[in-house]
Motif scaffolding. Sequence first.
Motif, PDB file in Angstrom:
ATOM      1  N   MET A   1      -8.709  -3.950  11.452  1.00 51.25           N
ATOM      2  CA  MET A   1      -9.497  -2.936  10.758  1.00 51.25           C
ATOM      3  C   MET A   1      -8.587  -1.938  10.046  1.00 51.25           C
ATOM      4  SD  MET A   1     -12.268  -0.197  12.249  1.00 51.25           S
ATOM      5  CE  MET A   1     -11.003   0.816  13.008  1.00 51.25           C
ATOM      6  N   ALA A   2      -7.474  -1.581  10.682  1.00 54.87           N
ATOM      7  CA  ALA A   2      -6.537  -0.646  10.059  1.00 54.87           C
ATOM      8  C   ALA A   2      -5.947  -1.240   8.783  1.00 54.87           C
ATOM      9  CB  ALA A   2      -5.426  -0.285  11.039  1.00 54.87           C
ATOM     10  N   ALA A   3      -5.578  -2.502   8.836  1.00 58.09           N
ATOM     11  CA  ALA A   3      -4.987  -3.139   7.654  1.00 58.09           C
ATOM     12  C   ALA A   3      -6.007  -3.272   6.526  1.00 58.09           C
ATOM     13  CB  ALA A   3      -4.432  -4.515   8.033  1.00 58.09           C
ATOM     14  N   VAL A   4      -7.220  -3.690   6.867  1.00 59.24           N
ATOM     15  CA  VAL A   4      -8.260  -3.874   5.840  1.00 59.24           C
ATOM     16  C   VAL A   4      -8.641  -2.542   5.210  1.00 59.24           C
ATOM     17  CG1 VAL A   4     -10.664  -4.550   5.467  1.00 59.24           C
ATOM     18  CG2 VAL A   4      -9.162  -6.004   6.836  1.00 59.24           C
ATOM     19  N   LEU A   5      -8.850  -1.517   6.032  1.00 61.92           N
ATOM     20  CA  LEU A   5      -9.270  -0.223   5.494  1.00 61.92           C
ATOM     21  C   LEU A   5      -8.149   0.440   4.689  1.00 61.92           C
ATOM     22  CD1 LEU A   5     -11.604   1.736   5.354  1.00 61.92           C
ATOM     23  CD2 LEU A   5     -10.755   2.843   7.425  1.00 61.92           C
ATOM     24  N   THR A   6      -6.908   0.317   5.157  1.00 60.75           N
ATOM     25  CA  THR A   6      -5.775   0.876   4.407  1.00 60.75           C
ATOM     26  C   THR A   6      -5.670   0.224   3.034  1.00 60.75           C
ATOM     27  OG1 THR A   6      -4.535   1.351   6.439  1.00 60.75           O
ATOM     28  CG2 THR A   6      -3.272   1.188   4.394  1.00 60.75           C
TER      29      THR A   6
ATOM     30  N   LEU B   1      11.476   6.917   3.264  1.00 56.23           N
ATOM     31  CA  LEU B   1      10.516   6.645   4.335  1.00 56.23           C
ATOM     32  C   LEU B   1       9.946   5.230   4.221  1.00 56.23           C
ATOM     33  CD1 LEU B   1       8.521  10.009   4.531  1.00 56.23           C
ATOM     34  CD2 LEU B   1      10.028   9.045   6.286  1.00 56.23           C
ATOM     35  N   LEU B   2       9.701   4.786   2.990  1.00 56.87           N
ATOM     36  CA  LEU B   2       9.173   3.435   2.793  1.00 56.87           C
ATOM     37  C   LEU B   2      10.170   2.382   3.259  1.00 56.87           C
ATOM     38  CD1 LEU B   2       7.100   1.431   1.691  1.00 56.87           C
ATOM     39  CD2 LEU B   2       8.098   1.755  -0.585  1.00 56.87           C
ATOM     40  N   LEU B   3      11.441   2.590   2.958  1.00 57.64           N
ATOM     41  CA  LEU B   3      12.462   1.632   3.408  1.00 57.64           C
ATOM     42  C   LEU B   3      12.550   1.598   4.931  1.00 57.64           C
ATOM     43  CD1 LEU B   3      15.316   2.311   0.809  1.00 57.64           C
ATOM     44  CD2 LEU B   3      13.721   0.380   0.890  1.00 57.64           C
TER      45      LEU B   3
ATOM     46  N   PHE C   1       4.256   7.654   7.807  1.00 60.10           N
ATOM     47  CA  PHE C   1       4.323   7.677   6.340  1.00 60.10           C
ATOM     48  C   PHE C   1       3.011   8.188   5.748  1.00 60.10           C
ATOM     49  CE2 PHE C   1       3.655   5.769   2.197  1.00 60.10           C
ATOM     50  CZ  PHE C   1       4.854   6.024   1.534  1.00 60.10           C
ATOM     51  N   TYR C   2       1.869   7.677   6.219  1.00 66.66           N
ATOM     52  CA  TYR C   2       0.581   8.088   5.664  1.00 66.66           C
ATOM     53  C   TYR C   2       0.213   9.516   6.062  1.00 66.66           C
ATOM     54  CZ  TYR C   2       0.072   3.201   4.434  1.00 66.66           C
ATOM     55  OH  TYR C   2       0.275   1.960   3.888  1.00 66.66           O
ATOM     56  N   THR C   3       0.753   9.987   7.176  1.00 67.11           N
ATOM     57  CA  THR C   3       0.556  11.394   7.538  1.00 67.11           C
ATOM     58  C   THR C   3       1.232  12.302   6.517  1.00 67.11           C
ATOM     59  OG1 THR C   3       0.469  10.820   9.897  1.00 67.11           O
ATOM     60  CG2 THR C   3       0.909  13.128   9.328  1.00 67.11           C
ATOM     61  N   ILE C   4       2.436  11.931   6.112  1.00 62.45           N
ATOM     62  CA  ILE C   4       3.183  12.732   5.146  1.00 62.45           C
ATOM     63  C   ILE C   4       2.531  12.676   3.769  1.00 62.45           C
ATOM     64  CG2 ILE C   4       5.390  12.928   3.936  1.00 62.45           C
ATOM     65  CD1 ILE C   4       6.740  11.987   6.533  1.00 62.45           C
ATOM     66  N   THR C   5       2.103  11.489   3.333  1.00 57.22           N
ATOM     67  CA  THR C   5       1.486  11.379   2.008  1.00 57.22           C
ATOM     68  C   THR C   5       0.154  12.125   1.950  1.00 57.22           C
ATOM     69  OG1 THR C   5       0.522   9.236   2.620  1.00 57.22           O
ATOM     70  CG2 THR C   5       2.615   9.208   1.423  1.00 57.22           C
TER      71      THR C   5
ATOM     72  N   CYS D   1       0.837  -1.217   0.000  1.00 58.77           N
ATOM     73  CA  CYS D   1       0.000   0.000   0.000  1.00 58.77           C
ATOM     74  C   CYS D   1       0.863   1.255   0.000  1.00 58.77           C
ATOM     75  CB  CYS D   1      -0.926   0.000   1.217  1.00 58.77           C
ATOM     76  SG  CYS D   1      -2.206  -1.271   1.192  1.00 58.77           S
ATOM     77  N   SER D   2       1.915   1.239   0.792  1.00 58.10           N
ATOM     78  CA  SER D   2       2.794   2.406   0.855  1.00 58.10           C
ATOM     79  C   SER D   2       3.518   2.631  -0.470  1.00 58.10           C
ATOM     80  CB  SER D   2       3.810   2.239   1.983  1.00 58.10           C
ATOM     81  OG  SER D   2       3.158   2.146   3.238  1.00 58.10           O
ATOM     82  N   SER D   3       3.873   1.547  -1.159  1.00 58.25           N
ATOM     83  CA  SER D   3       4.523   1.702  -2.468  1.00 58.25           C
ATOM     84  C   SER D   3       3.586   2.367  -3.475  1.00 58.25           C
ATOM     85  CB  SER D   3       4.992   0.346  -2.988  1.00 58.25           C
ATOM     86  OG  SER D   3       3.894  -0.511  -3.258  1.00 58.25           O
ATOM     87  N   VAL D   4       2.284   2.059  -3.372  1.00 54.22           N
ATOM     88  CA  VAL D   4       1.301   2.727  -4.234  1.00 54.22           C
ATOM     89  C   VAL D   4       1.287   4.227  -3.947  1.00 54.22           C
ATOM     90  CG1 VAL D   4      -1.169   2.952  -4.738  1.00 54.22           C
ATOM     91  CG2 VAL D   4      -0.139   0.688  -4.509  1.00 54.22           C
ATOM     92  N   HIS D   5       1.350   4.587  -2.685  1.00 58.20           N
ATOM     93  CA  HIS D   5       1.363   6.012  -2.317  1.00 58.20           C
ATOM     94  C   HIS D   5       2.610   6.705  -2.857  1.00 58.20           C
ATOM     95  CE1 HIS D   5      -1.931   6.235   0.876  1.00 58.20           C
ATOM     96  NE2 HIS D   5      -1.979   5.002   0.399  1.00 58.20           N
ATOM     97  N   VAL D   6       3.744   6.015  -2.805  1.00 55.52           N
ATOM     98  CA  VAL D   6       4.973   6.609  -3.336  1.00 55.52           C
ATOM     99  C   VAL D   6       4.822   6.903  -4.824  1.00 55.52           C
ATOM    100  CG1 VAL D   6       7.408   6.192  -3.839  1.00 55.52           C
ATOM    101  CG2 VAL D   6       6.472   5.526  -1.631  1.00 55.52           C
TER     102      VAL D   6
END
Length: 360
Positions: free
Chosen positions: A197-202, A84-86, A129-133, A59-64
């Motif tokens: 829930m956090a993993a599923v919703l993310t 940040l992803l690493l 990471f998601y705060t920054i994106t 998911c984070s790679s998609v945001h990048v």
Amino acid sequence: MKTKEWPVLKIVFQVLRYLMPIEFTIVAVAFFDTKFTRDMCNKFYLFEPICTMILIALCSSVHVIRIHAIYDKSRPILAGLAALLLVQIAVMSVSSAFYRVIPLLEGQGCIAGPTSNWVGIYWAAPTVFYTITFALALNRSIQSLKTKPLSPWKLMLRDGLNLYAAIWIVNMVNVFFWFIVKPTGENDSIKTTVTSMAAVLTTTMTLRIILSVRGSLAEGGSYAGSSVSSSARAASTHVLSSGGRAGLPNPPHPSSFGPTHSSNGTQSNNGVLNIGGGGAAERKASLSHGLGRDGAYTLDEMRDKASKAEWAENGSDGRSSVLEGKEGEAYGVISTPAAGRGYEGVKVTIDREVDYHGRK
């Protein structure tokens, strides 16, 4: 999504859409199956933190990729988010080794929990990471308002800010549970209440981000806000064609609409009226025969020739009348004596081109 190409976003989309339901189906079975013994749980409990780490990393790679795309392929943005992803992957990998089996009663299922409170960095890293994106996506949307103002609601829907916000909120709530809520005992799984829930919703919101990408998924797609500024900078082009009658000299064949981009960034085509085109050197063309050497005129040149009556044929007075046609068209007919008509006039087709960023 229905293309023959397989860019990174499309591959990640297919992995996420199947991995997430498979993982949490297995986790749910382990949690609710009364026949899941303690020995089975000791061999299984690391399944959820490891699979969740893979999900969140994807998911984070998609945001990048997406944030990099909406910032016009900015290298500093890509370098910063990749770093940040690493860090996120490293933190989650290390902290997943410090999970343990929560000692539930026999028949109550299998749940993995942290050995200590600091293991909460497992979720703190992706939350940062998601705060920054989310902040970067919001900032890009605010910047686009300078070229085209939109209401907050339309802006949110256009840029998918609700998706980034939902991911950020659920991860923040999860971190609060990890660091603020205190369990009543070692068999209390309150800290892991929101993790699933956090993993599923993310994952779900990330899939929606991919689906909301405009155009091709290659290189993260295009950004709707950049099309406004791109089209404003592009020179408009319009077709200039002529029509004749039987028994009279045939006019030049009408050129079909469609600008041709040259290597120097200007737009030209035979039989095309360039509005707001290049400089004086580019406008110097032979105007002594018909439509000129390449059949292209600027508005300034047309005004000059009209004022000098150079387009009047066979002693005509050069006056013209404009008749409205269908939407987007205007017909300028040059008045000429009936006996000496050559070309009946010119047909100027006016259209607007919107150049989306990244379109080839």
